[in-house]
Design an enzyme around this catalytic site. Structure first.
Site, PDB file in Angstrom:
ATOM      1  N   GLU A  83      -5.625  18.625   2.238  1.00  0.00           N
ATOM      2  CA  GLU A  83      -6.423  17.383   2.326  1.00  0.00           C
ATOM      3  C   GLU A  83      -7.681  17.596   3.245  1.00  0.00           C
ATOM      4  OE1 GLU A  83      -4.502  13.948   2.424  1.00  0.00           O
ATOM      5  OE2 GLU A  83      -3.337  14.222   0.549  1.00  0.00           O
ATOM      6  N   HIS A  99     -10.035   1.453   2.482  1.00  0.00           N
ATOM      7  CA  HIS A  99      -8.806   2.236   2.315  1.00  0.00           C
ATOM      8  C   HIS A  99      -7.661   1.801   3.396  1.00  0.00           C
ATOM      9  CE1 HIS A  99      -6.027   5.225   0.849  1.00  0.00           C
ATOM     10  NE2 HIS A  99      -6.357   6.057   1.779  1.00  0.00           N
ATOM     11  N   ARG A 141      -9.070   7.561  10.788  1.00  0.00           N
ATOM     12  CA  ARG A 141      -7.497   8.271  10.477  1.00  0.00           C
ATOM     13  C   ARG A 141      -7.660   9.834   9.538  1.00  0.00           C
ATOM     14  NH1 ARG A 141      -4.287   8.259   5.876  1.00  0.00           N
ATOM     15  NH2 ARG A 141      -5.513   6.629   4.893  1.00  0.00           N
ATOM     16  N   LEU A 171       1.515   7.436   6.422  1.00  0.00           N
ATOM     17  CA  LEU A 171       2.803   7.456   6.160  1.00  0.00           C
ATOM     18  C   LEU A 171       3.793   8.065   7.295  1.00  0.00           C
ATOM     19  CD1 LEU A 171       2.987   8.086   2.342  1.00  0.00           C
ATOM     20  CD2 LEU A 171       2.847   5.979   3.517  1.00  0.00           C
ATOM     21  N   GLN A 210      -0.703   7.798  -2.768  1.00  0.00           N
ATOM     22  CA  GLN A 210      -0.784   9.223  -3.740  1.00  0.00           C
ATOM     23  C   GLN A 210      -0.760  10.463  -3.075  1.00  0.00           C
ATOM     24  OE1 GLN A 210      -4.609   8.912  -5.948  1.00  0.00           O
ATOM     25  NE2 GLN A 210      -3.763   7.275  -7.242  1.00  0.00           N
ATOM     26  N   ASN A 253       0.808  -1.133  -0.039  1.00  0.00           N
ATOM     27  CA  ASN A 253      -0.190  -0.058  -0.102  1.00  0.00           C
ATOM     28  C   ASN A 253       0.907   1.352   0.068  1.00  0.00           C
ATOM     29  OD1 ASN A 253      -2.269  -1.585   0.004  1.00  0.00           O
ATOM     30  ND2 ASN A 253      -2.847  -1.284   2.362  1.00  0.00           N
ATOM     31  N   GLU A 300       0.268   0.133   9.547  1.00  0.00           N
ATOM     32  CA  GLU A 300      -1.190   0.160   9.706  1.00  0.00           C
ATOM     33  C   GLU A 300      -1.723  -1.335  10.333  1.00  0.00           C
ATOM     34  OE1 GLU A 300      -5.123  -0.031   6.283  1.00  0.00           O
ATOM     35  OE2 GLU A 300      -2.924   0.244   5.480  1.00  0.00           O
ATOM     36  N   ARG A 338     -13.122  11.879   5.993  1.00  0.00           N
ATOM     37  CA  ARG A 338     -13.530  11.007   5.087  1.00  0.00           C
ATOM     38  C   ARG A 338     -14.575  10.273   5.331  1.00  0.00           C
ATOM     39  NH1 ARG A 338      -7.323   8.785   3.796  1.00  0.00           N
ATOM     40  NH2 ARG A 338      -6.894  10.246   2.473  1.00  0.00           N
ATOM     41  N   HIS A 340     -12.494   5.008   1.603  1.00  0.00           N
ATOM     42  CA  HIS A 340     -11.905   6.355   0.798  1.00  0.00           C
ATOM     43  C   HIS A 340     -13.209   6.387  -0.047  1.00  0.00           C
ATOM     44  CE1 HIS A 340      -9.829   9.121  -1.606  1.00  0.00           C
ATOM     45  NE2 HIS A 340      -8.864   9.079  -0.554  1.00  0.00           N
TER      46      HIS A 340
END
Length: 528
Positions: A112, A330, A365, A371, A45, A40, A354, A273, A227
């Site tokens: 974001e 996701h 999250r 990351l 992205q 993942n 994760e 999200r 997601h």
């Protein structure tokens, strides 16, 4: 004297960050059931969140993280994640990690969902995971050994209950046992349990199943993030469309041209999200198609090269600006319960990234904190293991034997059937009857693996692990009789703070006892 041996299972950013921290003190072996870049992390992205902008504050990032997670986190651990994360990212920038910069040479920081400031570092536009994985791989020495296409099928423990190695199997049926002073699970999440997912197909909960079978504690298995915007074509998803696209001004509309996030959340398309995913899902249930309108984004192909390639492969016109989307699995907020450096309740066994429930993500999250978590806990666990180095025993044995395959007593079902059922019954919106239907279906397909797992093929082991994790998620979803973050119950639509505050206090006491026990066994410093 030979260096102690460390086994890392998985090859994402958390695994690679740990490996580079400890490679001078240990012999490191990374085992993955596919290729090194089949993760993942490599697909990520959007980027990495860190409060390093001139007008940003650690406190703001901390508060955004708590709000997105619906205050289900351990607040002290969130605070430490953001503080440590800022230092880790600043160190990466200083050493030359490939983060994008603007025309003036300053870091390009994106926006974001649920963030209060531009704090998302990215690489290659929308190829952050790929660029960072390749960068970390480039920092590794010959002291790090990679073993590809071997599936870990069992965690080995000695007569004292300490995890001392793993057993693997490849497609030819060869079983290998690797021994080590420490075993680290960094196997990522559970997206492969769902028919619609942004995850790499190989990511299906193996680490959680392995830990569960070894006696490790798991927590918060009901909290799964879907997601909002996966590309939807011909009845299935075809890849992720980063939240950064909405951060650049894309809007969500239905086939009537109505902007679907109006009057839903003040942040509109940049709401947390779970709110956006639920809204899209409701629109689709009502028979409406949903599109991401990217027509107002200038230089889309320059800003989002990999997403543009995805559109081209699916013959979607960027110029027309309407991209069909649907939610998909996701990220897993729950997982293997760990302390603040990644230790589990099983001595010698660790979990980072994760696969771990580290206490920082809560019920949902915050975008691009994943990351960050992998990088921070890779450093923390690395520092802890280095400090323990002189106390490590040397395990350099590797036993190899060939086994003839024997069928397991009951294979249960095909993976695609479980994935469809998980999406339908344990997906974005849940209720008791559907959850019980799925649970009863799982119970009607029991597994008997003869005397041990050696007799099963890698595919059969994968299905067995999927069955275990599906059972854990479903039972957890039934127990939480409220809606919170990524766990949405149509029969309990509100957050029940009175009941679950009491439960949270109990759980925090248990977790604190676990952490106190860890520190009593071996007093540790604050790692960053």
């Amino acid at each position: 004297m030979k260096k102690p041996n460390i086994l890392i299972i998985g090859s994402g950013i958390a695994a690679l960050q740990l490996a580079r921290q400890i490679q001078d003190q240990f012999y490191v072996r990374i085992i993955t059931k596919n290729k090194i870049t089949s993760s993942n992390s490599y697909l990520a992205q959007g980027g990495i969140a860190a409060p390093i902008g001139k007008n940003d504050r650690i406190e703001d990032h901390y508060l955004d993280t708590l709000a997105a997670g619906r205050y289900h986190q351990a607040e002290d651990l969130v605070n430490r994640l953001i503080n440590d994360g800022k230092r880790v990212i600043e160190a990466l920038v200083k050493e030359g990690a490939p983060f994008d910069k603007d025309g003036d040479g300053n870091l390009s920081l994106g926006m974001e969902g649920a963030h209060s400031a531009n704090r998302i570092l990215h690489s290659g536009g929308d190829q952050t995971g790929k660029f960072l994985v390749n960068y970390l791989l480039g920092t590794l020495t010959n002291e790090v050994d990679f073993i590809e296409e071997e599936m870990v099928c069992e965690l080995m423990k000695d007569n004292k209950g300490t995890c001392c190695g793993v057993k693997t199997k490849n497609e030819e049926g060869t079983i290998r046992t690797y021994y080590a002073s420490h075993v680290v699970l960094a196997t990522e999440g559970i997206g492969g349990l769902y028919s619609s997912t942004s995850n790499h197909p190989s990511v299906s909960g193996d680490g959680m199943a392995l830990a569960f079978l070894a006696g490790a504690k798991l927590a918060d298995m009901e909290f799964i993030q879907f997601h909002p915007t996966l590309l939807w074509m011909n009845g299935k998803t075809h890849g992720l469309i980063s939240e950064a696209v909405r951060g650049e001004g894309a809007t969500l509309i239905n086939d009537r041209g109505e902007r679907i996030m109006e009057n839903v959340d003040p942040l509109l398309e940049l709401a947390p999200r779970h709110i956006v995913a639920e809204r899209i899902y409701q629109q689709r249930l009502a028979g409406r198609e949903v599109f991401l309108d990217i027509s107002k984004i200038k230089n889309f192909q320059v800003k989002f090269p990999s997403i543009s390639t995805l559109f081209s492969e699916q013959k979607i016109s960027i110029e027309k600006g309407k991209i069909p989307v649907s939610p998909g699995c996701h990220f897993m907020m729950g997982g293997i319960l760990t302390d603040d450096v990644g230790r589990t309740n099983v001595p010698g066994l660790y979990a980072i990234g994760e696969v771990a429930c580290s206490g920082v993500h809560g019920a949902n999250r915050l975008a691009s904190n994943s990351l960050l978590e992998g990088l921070v806990y890779g450093v923390r666990l690395g520092n802890y293991l280095i400090e323990q180095g002189e106390n490590c025993s040397n395990h350099h044995l590797m036993h190899v034997e060939q086994k003839n395959r024997k069928p397991i007593t009951h294979m249960g079902f095909q993976p695609h059937e479980l994935k469809e059922r998980m999406m339908k019954s344990v997906g974005i919106i849940r209720f008791e009857d559907e959850l019980n239907t799925h649970l009863n279906w799982l119970k009607s397909h029991p597994f008997t693996l003869n005397e041990n797992i050696d007799s099963a093929s890698p595919e059969q082991i994968k299905i067995y692990f999927m069955w275990i994790v599906s059972m854990l998620i479903t039972q957890s979803a039934l127990l939480r009789t409220e809606s919170r973050g990524g766990h949405i119950r149509s029969d309990f639509p509100e957050e029940n703070n009175e009941i679950w505050l009491k439960r949270k206090i109990i759980l925090q006491k248990q977790e604190n006892q676990l952490r106190v026990k860890f520190h009593e066994q071996n007093e540790t410093k604050v790692y960053a």
